[in-house]
Design a protein around this motif. Structure first.
Motif, PDB file in Angstrom:
ATOM      1  N   LYS A  55       0.833  -1.204   0.000  1.00 40.70           N
ATOM      2  CA  LYS A  55       0.000   0.000   0.000  1.00 40.70           C
ATOM      3  C   LYS A  55       0.870   1.257   0.000  1.00 40.70           C
ATOM      4  N   LYS A  78       2.303   2.178  -3.382  1.00 34.30           N
ATOM      5  CA  LYS A  78       1.328   2.779  -4.299  1.00 34.30           C
ATOM      6  C   LYS A  78       1.201   4.278  -4.047  1.00 34.30           C
ATOM      7  N   LYS A  81       4.259   6.047  -5.359  1.00 33.84           N
ATOM      8  CA  LYS A  81       4.150   6.246  -6.813  1.00 33.84           C
ATOM      9  C   LYS A  81       3.389   7.539  -7.125  1.00 33.84           C
ATOM     10  N   ALA A 101       5.081  -1.686  -7.933  1.00 39.11           N
ATOM     11  CA  ALA A 101       4.489  -0.346  -7.939  1.00 39.11           C
ATOM     12  C   ALA A 101       5.159   0.586  -8.932  1.00 39.11           C
TER      13      ALA A 101
END
Length: 679
Positions: free
Chosen positions: A502, A505, A508, A544
């Protein structure tokens, strides 16, 4: 006449009043009278005579009757030598003043002779009664001095029970022998013992047992409980029905409540002491009390290695040293084979108690001990329960002390732990929490909040991911409650894997919106030691599509110091793949330039404890200054966490801190709110 032989001193400078008093007393049968006209002659007479009563005028030519009264009370009690004041001043203030100085009575002028004679008789009667009682008590005391046991005699028909003076002494009551209702006896028995006492008593009265004998705790007048052995036998009518019962009571407290090795209280007696303190606090007889528990580290190993006799010698030596350090008013007990506990009444704050215990109790006795010519260096762990106001039962205090003690034993950088409610998770609660953690991991119920890190101008430099869990029933559960269980059971590894996915992400999204923002992720001790750590991290960043140099891994100082050589190898692998590394809670452990030089790290995160009192504590300023000097020498970035007010930020800026984190700038933000900060 009853008091014809009484020796009376009349101190009166007025010749008319003196003559009136003298003739009235003689007419009433008092022949042994002495007269004084001033203080000097009164003092002379008192020096060579033993009087039964003094009649004292307030106004005298060479002083006041009050002066003589004070002098008399220094030598004699109000019973030993009664004094009746005589004065024309009948104001209540005047009368009360002399009564408070020790006068037995007060007579106003002009003299009312019948009143004078009645009050003289009353005072002498009271004195004689006291004297008679003293003589009777002295005779009884001489007759019963050798008796060890207290005696009791119960009239079953009337419910009255005679209790000897020794019986009363055992429970701490004054006044000698007395007759009470049987409820006075029964109500003093400890609530945990009264059921069995009544059962055994009933069996004896019903003829089941020929002789009554029972051990029970009886409440002392100071609130504590004394162990007693109650024995007796009933006298019966011809039909077998008991109408009277008599027996004895012995104080067996020493045998029942003392630890045979250390002669301190045992666990049971210490629990009784805590119950008494709880009641005293509830009744506001004391303001507060704290409990400290000390455990001898490696005691079982020492005892097994050198023999149980040697282990006993160690505990005895430790107890003796502790007894020399703890105030005599406080209670010491041996509550486990390797544990001692003591109370602190009306102690200071928790911080003061912890500091005092560390300074006075733990450190002075962590020294070599030479019992039986063996040298042994002992270390100790300790727990403090200061917030005792919340407790109703003594068992709960020792339960929580045990929880805090285990917490202290797990610490690497400290030997004492103060109990926190966050530590109080019962076995049932832990099982429920563990099952909930399993479910939450499967249902992906965890999320992150992000607390920004900024420079002094408030420019965003990075953010730390802080795990959160919203339980379907309990609501928000603090990480302090579930992270230790996850760490202990190993669930932190799969949980950490899921959360790092998580996290990547979000990294990113940050990279896409604003480059140069360093995102921090906390690694637990168990994650850091997991052999698959690097593979997990690299797999997540690859999935990711993020760069490792956008990620900073925060690791606590204590985790690194568990095994410094292994930690160096792990850190080298992480930094080789591009990850930044920050030491979290820096300054709370082995902060030294020597070990920092070994570690391939980028950031030192100064612990919140040094920031909290920064504006008032010169020591905190000195510590932070030393840390920044080390960091600058090694080319490391510094971050101060827990910055709450602008003045702290300004002072930290003066000390050359690079970045700041805390409510002064930003509180932890939900993901969407944090991303909205990005340019």
């Amino acid at each position: 006449m009853q008091f014809a032989g009484a020796k009376l001193l009349v101190v009166e400078d007025d010749s008319v009043s003196s003559a009136l008093i003298r003739e009235s007393l003689k007419a009433y049968g008092y022949e042994n009278l002495y007269l004084a006209e001033d203080l000097a002659s009164a003092h002379q007479l008192l020096a060579v005579n033993r009087f039964d009563l003094v009649l004292l005028d307030v106004g005298l030519p060479d002083g006041t009757g009050g002066d003589l009264l004070v002098s008399i009370r220094k030598r004699f009690s109000a019973v030993a030598l009664p004094v009746i004041m005589i004065s024309g001043d009948v104001s209540s203030t005047h009368i009360v003043n002399f009564l408070e100085l020790g006068a037995n009575d007060y007579i106003s002028k002009p003299l009312d002779i019948p009143v004078l004679l009645a009050r003289v008789k009353n005072v002498l009667t009271i004195r004689q009664l006291d004297k008679d009682i003293g003589n009777a008590n002295e005779r009884y005391s001489l007759a019963a001095r050798g008796a060890k046991d207290g005696l009791w005699d119960w009239s079953i028909q009337t419910g009255e029970i005679f209790l000897s003076s020794r019986w009363m002494q055992i429970i701490g009551a004054d006044g000698g022998e007395c007759t009470k209702d049987i409820s006075y006896f029964i109500e003093r028995i400890h609530e945990d013992d009264v059921l069995n006492f009544n059962r055994d008593l009933r069996n004896h009265l019903n003829g089941v047992n020929d002789y009554f004998q029972h051990e029970c705790r009886m409440q002392h007048t100071d609130g504590s409980f004394r162990w007693t052995l109650v024995r007796g036998t009933a006298i019966r009518h011809t039909n077998g029905k008991a109408y009277r019962m008599a027996g004895s009571i012995s104080d067996i407290t020493a045998r029942k409540v003392l630890d045979p090795l250390t002669s301190t209280l045992n666990r049971s007696a210490f629990l009784d002491k805590l119950d008494m303190l709880i009641k005293s606090r509830t009744s506001k007889l004391i303001k507060h009390f704290a409990v400290v528990v000390i455990s001898v580290d490696r005691y079982q190993l020492v005892s097994d290695s050198y023999g149980h006799h040697f282990g006993d010698r160690v505990m005895l030596e430790v107890t003796n040293r502790l007894s020399a350090l703890v105030s005599p008013k406080d209670t010491i007990a041996r509550i486990e084979t390797d544990q001692l506990a003591f109370t602190l009444e009306d102690a200071g704050s928790e911080e003061e108690i912890v500091a005092w215990a560390r300074r006075e109790i733990l450190r002075p006795i962590v020294i070599p001990l030479p019992p039986e010519d063996r040298s042994l260096h002992l270390t100790f762990s300790a727990a403090v329960i200061n917030d005792t106001d919340i407790y109703r039962y003594s068992h709960d205090i020792l339960r929580d002390a045990n929880i805090a003690l285990h917490d202290a034993m797990k610490k690497i950088d400290d030997d004492i732990s103060a109990f926190r409610s966050s530590l109080q998770i019962s076995l049932k609660d832990r099982i429920e929490m563990l099952e909930d953690l399993h479910d939450a991991i499967e249902q992906d119920s965890f999320y992150f909040c992000y607390q920004p890190k900024v420079d002094f101008e408030g420019n965003l430099c990075g953010a730390e991911a802080l795990i959160r869990w919203k339980h379907p029933v309990k609501g928000e559960v603090s990480p302090v409650e579930f992270i230790p269980i996850a760490e202990e059971t190993g669930l932190i590894v799969p949980l950490g894997h899921n959360m790092f996915k998580k996290f990547c992400k979000v990294v990113k999204q940050v990279e896409d919106k604003q480059r140069g923002i360093l995102m921090s992720y906390n690694l637990s001790g168990r994650q850091f030691l997991d052999p698959s750590l690097l593979d997990v991290l690299m797999g997540c960043i690859k999935e990711a599509g993020v760069s490792a140099d956008s990620i900073e891994l925060e690791i606590t100082e204590s985790t690194l110091m568990n095994d410094i050589e292994s930690a160096v190898q792990v850190l080298k692998e992480l930094t080789k793949h591009g990850f930044k590394v920050s030491i979290d809670d820096f300054g709370t452990g082995y902060s030294s330039l020597a070990y920092l030089k070994k570690l391939p790290i980028h950031t030192l995160k100064i612990d919140k404890s040094f920031v909290d009192d920064l504006l008032n504590d010169a020591d905190d300023i000195a510590i932070i200054s030393a840390i920044t000097n080390m960091a600058n020498a090694l080319g490391l970035t510094t971050v101060a966490e827990g910055v709450e007010v602008e003045q702290q930020a300004e002072k930290l800026h003066e000390l050359e801190i690079d970045m700041f984190q805390g409510y002064c700038f930003y509180k932890p933000l939900e993901e969407s709110a944090f991303l909205a900060l990005l340019k």
